[in-house]
Design an enzyme around this catalytic site. Structure first.
Site, short mmCIF file in Angstrom:
data_model
loop_
_atom_site.label_atom_id
_atom_site.label_comp_id
_atom_site.label_asym_id
_atom_site.label_seq_id
_atom_site.Cartn_x
_atom_site.Cartn_y
_atom_site.Cartn_z
N LYS A 67 0.82 -1.22 0.00
CA LYS A 67 0.00 0.00 0.00
C LYS A 67 0.86 1.27 0.00
O LYS A 67 0.40 2.33 -0.42
CB LYS A 67 -0.93 0.02 1.22
CG LYS A 67 -2.07 -0.99 1.17
CD LYS A 67 -3.25 -0.48 0.40
CE LYS A 67 -4.54 -1.25 0.52
NZ LYS A 67 -4.54 -2.64 0.84
N SER A 320 1.22 -9.99 -0.28
CA SER A 320 0.90 -8.57 -0.21
C SER A 320 1.16 -7.83 1.10
O SER A 320 1.32 -6.61 1.09
CB SER A 320 -0.56 -8.37 -0.63
OG SER A 320 -1.40 -9.20 0.15
C1 LIG Z 1 -5.26 -3.69 0.55
C2 LIG Z 1 -4.69 -5.05 0.55
C3 LIG Z 1 -5.00 -5.98 -0.46
C4 LIG Z 1 -6.01 -5.73 -1.56
O1 LIG Z 1 -5.72 -4.61 -2.34
P1 LIG Z 1 -6.86 -3.89 -3.21
O2 LIG Z 1 -6.16 -2.84 -3.97
O3 LIG Z 1 -7.87 -3.34 -2.25
O4 LIG Z 1 -7.48 -4.94 -4.07
C5 LIG Z 1 -4.37 -7.22 -0.42
N1 LIG Z 1 -3.49 -7.53 0.56
C6 LIG Z 1 -3.17 -6.67 1.54
C7 LIG Z 1 -2.20 -7.08 2.58
C8 LIG Z 1 -3.75 -5.39 1.57
O5 LIG Z 1 -3.43 -4.54 2.55
#
Ligand SMILES: *Cc1c(COP(=O)(O)O)cnc(C)c1O
Length: 343
Positions: A67, A320
């Site tokens: 993010k 992520s």
């Molecule tokens: C926000 C987030 C997502 C999903 O991202 P989007 O852009 O909302 O689809 C996936 N994994 C983590 C750890 C996140 O913080």
């Protein structure tokens, strides 16, 4: 596509989706704020999934998630005057942390709006990041409304978590790193909630090589983007508790970018059970000594359980984020001892 009525919170402006060029601009702009995260080949995952599997470790990003890329690109794109007035957002999770971090680095004030129900440890974490936490109302909608109130009253800029061209382009910088390291990549598996991550990466990959397959992955419990694409318009679904809590939340009935981008780019969407999400987390811990949150275990789980027909020969799974309690991870790992499929 059915037209989505514009919400009065948004200033009228023409909708221009981000381009590959915007991703290159973002890459340059955010370079000093982010890490080029490692892409590691997983022998173990490759051997069980019939693809050469790679892990893109965004859990190692500062603030614990990708993010940071989108938040940095958006805040750095603001004018001097806009920066003086400050920024605001309404996320208590990874996006809120990223906004707080970038704002502090730049000396920009950040007000994070949350509901009165948000647990105290989250409030503390955001405050420690240097953000001002403003509590308003009983739920997420109230918090969001308060953010827009700050925009109208104090001229602060609302930094949206996903439905913003600069945020999408920032997340898209992951695609450039993937292609740099693995030019013959043919499949990318991406956790999917509001769709900023998937839109950005898919744009970057497909603008370079349209045959690359993009697989989105959400939890079975309240898969809002999946249901919206099925209905051909953004829908609202009540939230349920899930291990992948970073994937919770709606896509906005006034969605301007990510709904259309995900719809156009995604080749397959996989929905996972809680058990399958836990196995993804467990796999990363047992075989790579990596502790991640549920959302970040989803892409790995898709490969582990061969959940999509679109999986090709060389695959990258986006890991992520890492924002989870250590005790919680250990609980999940110990509940998945000696699974017969090797996870
Ligand atoms: C926000 C987030 C997502 C999903 O991202 P989007 O852009 O909302 O689809 C996936 N994994 C983590 C750890 C996140 O913080």
């Amino acid at each position: 596509m059915q037209m989505v009525t514009s919400h009065n919170r948004l200033q009228p402006k023409t909708i221009t989706p981000p381009s590959l060029q915007d991703i290159w601009i973002a890459k340059k702009r955010i370079a000093s704020f982010i890490k080029t995260t490692p892409l590691v080949q997983s022998e173990r995952l490759s051997s069980v999934s019939d693809t050469v599997a790679h892990l893109k470790l965004e859990n190692l990003q500062e603030t614990g998630s990708f993010k940071l890329r989108g938040a940095a690109n958006k805040i750095l794109s603001l004018s001097e005057e806009e920066r003086k007035k400050g920024v605001t957002t309404f996320s208590t999770g990874n996006h809120g942390l990223a906004v707080a971090y970038v704002a502090r680095q730049l000396g920009v004030k950040a007000h994070i709006c949350i509901s009165n129900r948000v647990p105290i440890n989250k409030v503390k974490k955001l405050s420690e990041m240097g953000a001002e936490v403003r509590q308003a109302g009983q739920n997420q909608d109230d918090a969001e409304a308060f953010s827009y109130h700050l925009r109208d009253r104090e001229g602060m800029t609302v930094i949206k978590p996903f439905d913003d061209p600069e945020v999408i382009a920032g997340q898209g910088t992951i695609a450039l790193e993937l292609l740099e390291e693995l030019p013959n990549l043919d499949t990318c598996v991406i956790p999917l909630s509001g769709g900023g991550l998937l839109s950005g990466i898919a744009l970057g990959l497909k603008a370079t090589n349209p045959s690359i397959q993009v697989i989105g992955v959400s939890m079975k419990r309240a898969a809002v983007m999946y249901e919206s694409i099925r209905a051909n318009r953004p829908v609202i679904i009540p939230e349920e508790t899930t291990l992948a809590d970073s994937l919770l939340g709606g896509i906005g009935t006034d969605n301007r970018y990510t709904f259309t981008m995900v719809k156009n780019y995604v080749d397959d969407i996989v929905l996972l059970s809680e058990e399958e999400i836990a196995r993804g987390m467990s796999f990363l811990f047992r075989h790579h000594q990596i502790g991640v949150e549920g959302a970040a275990g989803t892409a790995v789980s898709v490969l582990l359980h061969k959940k999509s027909r679109k999986i090709g020969l060389r695959t990258a799974a986006v890991v992520s984020g890492s924002n989870v309690d250590v005790d919680r991870i250990l609980e999940i790992i110990s509940a998945h001892k000696g699974d017969e499929d090797g996870c």
